[in-house]
Design a protein around this motif. Structure first.
Motif, mmCIF file in Angstrom:
data_model
loop_
_atom_site.group_PDB
_atom_site.id
_atom_site.type_symbol
_atom_site.label_atom_id
_atom_site.label_comp_id
_atom_site.label_asym_id
_atom_site.label_seq_id
_atom_site.Cartn_x
_atom_site.Cartn_y
_atom_site.Cartn_z
ATOM 1 N N GLY A 171 0.795 -1.221 0.000
ATOM 2 C CA GLY A 171 0.000 0.000 0.000
ATOM 3 C C GLY A 171 0.824 1.265 0.000
ATOM 4 O O GLY A 171 1.910 1.322 -0.580
ATOM 5 N N ASP A 172 0.294 2.296 0.693
ATOM 6 C CA ASP A 172 0.832 3.655 0.587
ATOM 7 C C ASP A 172 1.424 4.142 1.908
ATOM 8 O O ASP A 172 1.785 3.341 2.776
ATOM 9 C CB ASP A 172 -0.262 4.580 0.040
ATOM 10 C CG ASP A 172 -1.525 4.561 0.891
ATOM 11 O OD1 ASP A 172 -1.429 4.272 2.110
ATOM 12 O OD2 ASP A 172 -2.619 4.827 0.348
ATOM 13 N N SER A 173 1.457 5.458 2.081
ATOM 14 C CA SER A 173 2.141 6.034 3.241
ATOM 15 C C SER A 173 1.471 5.707 4.572
ATOM 16 O O SER A 173 2.079 5.899 5.620
ATOM 17 C CB SER A 173 2.238 7.556 3.091
ATOM 18 O OG SER A 173 0.958 8.117 2.855
ATOM 19 N N GLY A 233 -5.267 3.199 -2.159
ATOM 20 C CA GLY A 233 -6.374 3.795 -2.911
ATOM 21 C C GLY A 233 -6.535 5.297 -2.707
ATOM 22 O O GLY A 233 -7.009 5.989 -3.605
ATOM 23 N N SER A 234 -6.135 5.806 -1.544
ATOM 24 C CA SER A 234 -6.335 7.233 -1.269
ATOM 25 C C SER A 234 -5.643 8.121 -2.306
ATOM 26 O O SER A 234 -6.219 9.110 -2.766
ATOM 27 C CB SER A 234 -5.797 7.598 0.112
ATOM 28 O OG SER A 234 -6.331 6.749 1.094
ATOM 29 N N SER A 251 4.781 1.243 -7.162
ATOM 30 C CA SER A 251 3.339 1.123 -7.388
ATOM 31 C C SER A 251 2.863 -0.217 -6.838
ATOM 32 O O SER A 251 3.673 -1.101 -6.531
ATOM 33 C CB SER A 251 3.045 1.190 -8.891
ATOM 34 O OG SER A 251 3.563 0.040 -9.523
ATOM 35 N N MET A 252 1.555 -0.388 -6.744
ATOM 36 C CA MET A 252 1.042 -1.689 -6.306
ATOM 37 C C MET A 252 1.529 -2.789 -7.242
ATOM 38 O O MET A 252 1.827 -3.906 -6.802
ATOM 39 C CB MET A 252 -0.489 -1.683 -6.261
ATOM 40 C CG MET A 252 -1.072 -1.213 -4.952
ATOM 41 S SD MET A 252 -0.616 -2.238 -3.525
ATOM 42 C CE MET A 252 -1.733 -3.620 -3.733
ATOM 43 N N GLY A 274 -0.285 4.164 -5.436
ATOM 44 C CA GLY A 274 -1.710 3.853 -5.499
ATOM 45 C C GLY A 274 -1.951 2.586 -6.279
ATOM 46 O O GLY A 274 -1.013 1.844 -6.596
ATOM 47 N N LEU A 275 -3.206 2.358 -6.586
ATOM 48 C CA LEU A 275 -3.571 1.184 -7.372
ATOM 49 C C LEU A 275 -3.108 1.337 -8.815
ATOM 50 O O LEU A 275 -2.730 0.349 -9.451
ATOM 51 C CB LEU A 275 -5.089 0.999 -7.329
ATOM 52 C CG LEU A 275 -5.628 0.495 -5.984
ATOM 53 C CD1 LEU A 275 -7.119 0.778 -5.854
ATOM 54 C CD2 LEU A 275 -5.366 -1.001 -5.838
ATOM 55 N N LEU A 276 -3.155 2.540 -9.331
ATOM 56 C CA LEU A 276 -2.738 2.760 -10.715
ATOM 57 C C LEU A 276 -1.216 2.931 -10.777
ATOM 58 O O LEU A 276 -0.612 3.509 -9.875
ATOM 59 C CB LEU A 276 -3.444 3.999 -11.286
ATOM 60 C CG LEU A 276 -4.979 3.969 -11.218
ATOM 61 C CD1 LEU A 276 -5.573 5.240 -11.803
ATOM 62 C CD2 LEU A 276 -5.523 2.731 -11.941
#
Ligand SMILES: *[C@@H]1O[C@H](CO)[C@@H](O)[C@H](O)[C@H]1NC(C)=O
Ligand SMILES: *[C@@H]1O[C@H](CO)[C@@H](O)[C@H](O)[C@H]1NC(C)=O
Ligand SMILES: *[C@@H]1O[C@H](CO)[C@@H](O)[C@H](O)[C@H]1NC(C)=O
Ligand SMILES: *[C@@H]1O[C@H](CO)[C@@H](O)[C@H](O)[C@H]1NC(C)=O
Ligand SMILES: *[C@@H]1O[C@H](CO)[C@@H](O)[C@H](O)[C@H]1NC(C)=O
Ligand SMILES: *[C@@H]1O[C@H](CO)[C@@H](O)[C@H](O)[C@H]1NC(C)=O
Length: 380
Positions: free
Chosen positions: A37-39, A182-183, A145-146, A130-132
């Motif tokens: 995921g992200d941060s 996703g955010s 990236s994911m 993110g997802l993209l």
């Protein structure tokens, strides 16, 4: 690609050694946890990406100010621990799974690889991602990236599988996959819309695209042998201090004083993720999951405050809502971090991550369903 300064390496080592010393020696509930995921869950991967710029690294003061003993930045976007750390603690790990890019092992050496994979697991998360595939590139330069994160994970599992197939399958079936992403996709989409008001757009199509990529990653992880998933949906992303400020600039303030479009997208996305997981659980034998409704969790902080009483301002930041700048050593810092929902312009405080990890673990179906993490761990 992987690079870091000597000083920050020292701090990271010091912090993790101290974390070990502070925790008991209880047996963890699962062999390993793999984090994506992200941060919200990055524990330092971005520090090792040469092309990742300073906005997307949390490797300077005052990040880490409340970490026990070391009080130093480690790449976590928090005053202390983040949600991955707090969940790892709840699962009984002495240390949070280390960042993928901080590890080194001998690729041909089965023992070192197996030990590395099965010790606590590995954290692949990267702030800004993110997802993209493209999400984060504009703001951060380089991120994982994911697609990169899942690719790195599956290639490690394949490597282990080619050496010892049963060990790989056994490890993966018992371990947890923890995803919080996703955010950033929502932020970037909302900013594109704000920059180009007149252009036609189709939010449903955009969200369906996100869910299609999410589904593909979940299937890749399952194909690698993963069975137990913890998924945290994007929260009230329009309510973080940076977006409250931005809502005024782009004239998109909702009834809560938050930015309308990101919250609207997030609210539409949650039921889509819910039905994605429900569908996967019918399609893929043996898959089990806990889905956290973080919109509801955030709403609960506001309606049932408890210790956390400041929702709209960042503890560390400047300008309106403390949401106009990064947190660093010269901007305002609040004295009592545990009373704030937000540590900086985008990220929750350690106190909030601790409460959230606890909810993930014990919730009775109000915020986490169809089963909580405790039940997920116990499931055969
Ligand atoms: C991880 O993924 C990145 C991007 O896909 C790739 O460049 C890198 O070689 C991978 N690293 C490992 C160790 O597999
Ligand atoms: C938006 O996209 C969805 C899914 O592709 C489609 O069903 C819908 O008709 C589109 N809406 C508009 C207004 O074009
Ligand atoms: C999102 O906004 C649209 C109008 O732009 C509205 O029709 C829809 O109900 C909103 N959805 C949610 C979940 O708030
Ligand atoms: C609230 O804060 C007090 C004092 O810091 C602490 O003792 C208590 O455990 C906290 N309550 C919760 C629910 O976190
Ligand atoms: C901290 O951020 C503020 C606001 O962006 C900036 O003016 C200041 O120079 C920064 N301080 C440091 C030490 O980087
Ligand atoms: C779950 O717990 C909350 C209180 O924490 C309670 O209000 C609610 O009724 C419970 N829900 C179920 C389904 O048991």
């Amino acid at each position: 690609m992987a690079r870091r300064g000597g000083a920050s390496a020292l701090i990271v080592v010091l912090c993790s050694v101290l974390a070990l010393a502070l925790q008991g020696a209880a047996e963890p509930l699962v062999p390993a946890m793999f984090v994506f995921g992200d941060s919200l869950v990055d524990v330092g991967n971005n520090n090792h990406l040469a092309g990742c710029n300073v906005v997307c690294r949390a490797n300077y003061p005052r990040y880490g100010i409340d970490l026990p003993s070391c009080h130093s930045p480690t790449g976590r976007f928090s005053n202390g621990y983040n949600l991955a750390d707090r969940l790892a603690q709840r699962l009984g790990f002495a240390e949070s799974p280390p960042s993928f890019l901080s590890l080194s092992w001998n690729a041909g050496d089965a023992t070192s690889l197996a030990r590395r994979l099965s010790k606590q697991g590995i954290n692949f998360a990267s702030g800004g991602s993110g997802l993209l595939r493209t999400t984060g590139q504009h703001l951060c330069g380089e991120v994982l990236s994911m697609a990169d994160q899942v690719g790195n994970f599956t290639s490690l599992v394949q490597m282990l599988g080619s050496i010892d197939r049963r060990a790989a399958a056994d490890l993966l079936a018992k371990s947890l996959i923890f995803v919080s992403v996703g955010s950033n996709d929502l932020f970037e989409y909302a900013d594109r819309v704000a920059a180009n008001r007149s252009a036609s757009r189709n939010d449903t199509e955009f969200l369906q695209g996100l869910v299609a990529t999410y589904t593909a990653y979940a299937k890749d992880l399952y194909a690698a042998g993963a069975k137990k998933f913890i998924v945290v949906s994007p929260s009230l992303v329009g309510c973080c201090p940076s977006q409250r400020k931005r809502a005024r600039d782009v004239k998109d303030v909702d009834l809560s004083g938050c930015r309308g479009l990101p919250n609207n997208l997030s609210a539409q996305l949650y039921p889509m993720i819910d039905s994605m997981l429900d569908g996967l659980s019918q399609e893929l034998p043996g898959i089990k999951y806990s889905l956290a409704d973080s919109i509801k969790m955030a709403g609960n902080f506001i309606t049932n405050p408890g210790n956390v009483t400041t929702f709209d301002h960042a503890c560390c930041g400047s300008g309106n809502f403390g949401g106009e700048s990064v947190c660093n050593s010269t901007v305002h810092l609040c004295p009592d971090r545990s009373r704030y929902l937000f540590w900086d312009w985008f990220h929750p405080t350690d106190a909030v991550s601790e409460i959230t990890a606890n909810q993930l673990f014990v919730d009775n179906g109000t915020f986490v369903h169809p089963i909580n993490v405790h039940q997920l761990v116990a499931a055969p």
